[in-house]
Design an enzyme around this catalytic site. Sequence first.
Site, PDB file in Angstrom:
ATOM      1  N   ASP A  16       4.211   0.920  11.830  1.00 27.31           N
ATOM      2  CA  ASP A  16       2.953   0.325  11.362  1.00 27.31           C
ATOM      3  C   ASP A  16       2.729  -1.078  11.894  1.00 27.31           C
ATOM      4  O   ASP A  16       1.599  -1.568  11.883  1.00 27.31           O
ATOM      5  CB  ASP A  16       2.917   0.290   9.827  1.00 27.31           C
ATOM      6  CG  ASP A  16       2.818   1.682   9.266  1.00 27.31           C
ATOM      7  OD1 ASP A  16       3.052   1.854   8.054  1.00 27.31           O
ATOM      8  OD2 ASP A  16       2.530   2.607  10.046  1.00 27.31           O
ATOM      9  N   ASP A  35       4.089  20.240   7.276  1.00 30.81           N
ATOM     10  CA  ASP A  35       5.062  21.343   7.201  1.00 30.81           C
ATOM     11  C   ASP A  35       6.331  20.938   6.471  1.00 30.81           C
ATOM     12  O   ASP A  35       6.883  21.719   5.673  1.00 30.81           O
ATOM     13  CB  ASP A  35       5.394  21.847   8.606  1.00 30.81           C
ATOM     14  CG  ASP A  35       5.880  20.709   9.510  1.00 30.81           C
ATOM     15  OD1 ASP A  35       5.217  19.649   9.539  1.00 30.81           O
ATOM     16  OD2 ASP A  35       6.923  20.860  10.163  1.00 30.81           O
ATOM     17  N   LEU A  36       6.787  19.714   6.660  1.00 34.09           N
ATOM     18  CA  LEU A  36       8.028  19.275   5.992  1.00 34.09           C
ATOM     19  C   LEU A  36       7.826  19.218   4.481  1.00 34.09           C
ATOM     20  O   LEU A  36       8.704  19.608   3.705  1.00 34.09           O
ATOM     21  CB  LEU A  36       8.465  17.904   6.519  1.00 34.09           C
ATOM     22  CG  LEU A  36       8.775  17.828   8.022  1.00 34.09           C
ATOM     23  CD1 LEU A  36       9.126  16.395   8.419  1.00 34.09           C
ATOM     24  CD2 LEU A  36       9.900  18.771   8.406  1.00 34.09           C
ATOM     25  N   ILE A  79       7.223   7.515  16.612  1.00 37.52           N
ATOM     26  CA  ILE A  79       6.891   8.170  15.339  1.00 37.52           C
ATOM     27  C   ILE A  79       5.597   8.970  15.425  1.00 37.52           C
ATOM     28  O   ILE A  79       5.550  10.141  15.038  1.00 37.52           O
ATOM     29  CB  ILE A  79       6.790   7.130  14.198  1.00 37.52           C
ATOM     30  CG1 ILE A  79       8.053   6.278  14.093  1.00 37.52           C
ATOM     31  CG2 ILE A  79       6.467   7.821  12.874  1.00 37.52           C
ATOM     32  CD1 ILE A  79       9.306   7.014  13.659  1.00 37.52           C
ATOM     33  N   CYS A  92      -5.589  12.452  11.716  1.00 33.03           N
ATOM     34  CA  CYS A  92      -6.306  11.170  11.621  1.00 33.03           C
ATOM     35  C   CYS A  92      -6.243  10.540  13.008  1.00 33.03           C
ATOM     36  O   CYS A  92      -5.807  11.164  13.973  1.00 33.03           O
ATOM     37  CB  CYS A  92      -5.667  10.282  10.570  1.00 33.03           C
ATOM     38  SG  CYS A  92      -4.093   9.598  11.095  1.00 33.03           S
ATOM     39  N   ARG A 136      -6.362  10.382   3.963  1.00 36.10           N
ATOM     40  CA  ARG A 136      -5.520  11.395   4.594  1.00 36.10           C
ATOM     41  C   ARG A 136      -4.222  11.605   3.822  1.00 36.10           C
ATOM     42  O   ARG A 136      -3.724  12.681   3.676  1.00 36.10           O
ATOM     43  CB  ARG A 136      -5.181  10.934   6.030  1.00 36.10           C
ATOM     44  CG  ARG A 136      -4.812  12.070   6.937  1.00 36.10           C
ATOM     45  CD  ARG A 136      -3.700  11.700   7.842  1.00 36.10           C
ATOM     46  NE  ARG A 136      -2.515  11.259   7.140  1.00 36.10           N
ATOM     47  CZ  ARG A 136      -1.583  12.079   6.622  1.00 36.10           C
ATOM     48  NH1 ARG A 136      -1.759  13.374   6.674  1.00 36.10           N
ATOM     49  NH2 ARG A 136      -0.530  11.626   6.027  1.00 36.10           N
ATOM     50  N   LYS A 182       0.854  -1.200   0.000  1.00 33.65           N
ATOM     51  CA  LYS A 182       0.000   0.000   0.000  1.00 33.65           C
ATOM     52  C   LYS A 182       0.883   1.241   0.000  1.00 33.65           C
ATOM     53  O   LYS A 182       0.697   2.149  -0.793  1.00 33.65           O
ATOM     54  CB  LYS A 182      -0.873   0.001   1.243  1.00 33.65           C
ATOM     55  CG  LYS A 182      -1.507   1.342   1.578  1.00 33.65           C
ATOM     56  CD  LYS A 182      -2.281   1.321   2.855  1.00 33.65           C
ATOM     57  CE  LYS A 182      -1.483   1.781   4.023  1.00 33.65           C
ATOM     58  NZ  LYS A 182      -1.345   3.243   4.173  1.00 33.65           N
ATOM     59  N   ARG A 234      -0.686  14.605  11.968  1.00 38.83           N
ATOM     60  CA  ARG A 234      -0.205  14.406  10.588  1.00 38.83           C
ATOM     61  C   ARG A 234       0.069  15.745   9.891  1.00 38.83           C
ATOM     62  O   ARG A 234      -0.493  16.054   8.851  1.00 38.83           O
ATOM     63  CB  ARG A 234      -1.189  13.563   9.789  1.00 38.83           C
ATOM     64  CG  ARG A 234      -1.648  12.299  10.453  1.00 38.83           C
ATOM     65  CD  ARG A 234      -0.566  11.307  10.801  1.00 38.83           C
ATOM     66  NE  ARG A 234       0.064  10.685   9.665  1.00 38.83           N
ATOM     67  CZ  ARG A 234      -0.420   9.609   9.032  1.00 38.83           C
ATOM     68  NH1 ARG A 234      -1.541   9.065   9.429  1.00 38.83           N
ATOM     69  NH2 ARG A 234       0.199   9.097   7.997  1.00 38.83           N
ATOM     70  N   PRO A 235       0.899  16.608  10.478  1.00 37.57           N
ATOM     71  CA  PRO A 235       1.196  17.884   9.819  1.00 37.57           C
ATOM     72  C   PRO A 235       1.899  17.661   8.484  1.00 37.57           C
ATOM     73  O   PRO A 235       2.417  16.576   8.236  1.00 37.57           O
ATOM     74  CB  PRO A 235       2.133  18.577  10.813  1.00 37.57           C
ATOM     75  CG  PRO A 235       2.731  17.478  11.601  1.00 37.57           C
ATOM     76  CD  PRO A 235       1.681  16.405  11.699  1.00 37.57           C
TER      77      PRO A 235
END
Length: 419
Positions: free
Chosen positions: A306, A124-125, A328, A116, A92, A22, A121-122
């Site tokens: 994950d 900015d990077l 993370i 989420c 997302r 995925k 989950r910004p």
Amino acid sequence: MSSYKICGGRALKGESFCQGSKTSSLPILAACILCDRTVELDNIPDITDVDATVKILTWLGCRITRSGRHMTVDASGVHTGEIPDDLMREMRSSVIFLGAVLARTGRALISAPGGCEIGLRPIDLHLNAISKLGAQIENSAGKIECTAPEGLKGASVTLSFPSVGATENVMIAAVLAQGETVIRNAAREPEISDLADFLNAMGAKVSGAGESTVRIEGVKRLHAAAHTVIPDRIAGATLLAAGAITGGSVRVRGLIPAHLEPVIDILEQAGSEIEIRSDSVLLRAPQRLRCVKTVRTMPYPGFPTDIQPPVTAMLCVSRGTSVVIETIFESRYKYVGELVRFGAKIRVDGRMAVVEGADRLYAANTVTPDLRGGAALVLAALAAEGESTVNDIRHIDRGYEDFSRTLAALNADVRRTEE
Ligand code: EPZ
């Protein structure tokens, strides 16, 4: 609402073939937008995150054919860089389209993806890096507009965190930029290398993928290509953990064992015997799993975040106390409250979960909070004596291909119900 009814207490046994990744498929599908020729893709998993991605590609003007895990994408008709809010909200991670539509059309208009279940989950990077390539960014009222009417220009980009999505967005955006882009502190996940292989198959010039410094020499145009997506290391590891928690013996074929090294280490520490072949991993569980002193999630090649929920579920039936540290995502323990319904003994304090192994788990009625948390609940239900229900499994459908059929083929008693 869709649910699983699971009669637990049966050891999983047999063989399963691992689905396509995925996390690889989504950026590769987005990157098809860069090319105005038809691209052939294989091993694309049949999951709802791919369905959502296909909807966005179609909206943008792509023509797509899909037959099983084979897909063709003709992006010659891409006519807009605007992705409507409702399509953005369906998935997302649709921020991954940013670099591709900006590079192809000179403009991207997306809605802020929003958080989420596992964190804010910004992005900015992503935005800082894309602006280094010369894009003008307007970020207001929940809408993000990026423009580069003169095209993007290669630049040196250093990521403050080796973000998978940000690395992918910059790689994709840089492919058609003028000049060279260097990404430092890039993510090293196998899916980054898979994306680079796909981009290079279309004629891009990407080097160093899989290492911390990735270089992309901009090219004028891409050509048709064919690519087979790598196996899904997280889906494969989930099946191994399912074998472990049920005291079974499971071989997962079609895997790249090297991609699972950090997970295999933890499975062995927990007492399972692992046999590695060139494209498969066999797990034989012990009578009773052992606790693991510390499981710490890290960017690749560390232990993947994950697989933290399924492995935490597995540790709930081990002997002794394990400590899990999630470095993370800031709120990736939502599923623990549901695990406790099975009789799991877990205490969460911020990023740390202390798991006191229980002798057994009990059937429960639970609700899936997110994709990998849902997988954790399924594993607990497989181990718990009696019939459990795992509700709202649309989250699981996002990332696991026909999960109930896969588990049933491994001797699990699981059926899907629709209400
Ligand atoms: C990808 O998310 C995966 N998603 C995630 O899988 C996976 O957990 C994650 O990589 C890490 O491996 C997809 O591929 C669709 P990140 P991504 O950017 O790219 C912070 C699953 O279960 N960050 O590496 O969003 C972020 O908040 C999903 O399959 C910023 O602060 O992950 C997080 O704390 C979940 N600013 C950390 O970095 C940014 O601009 C890692 O995020 C971007 C990220």
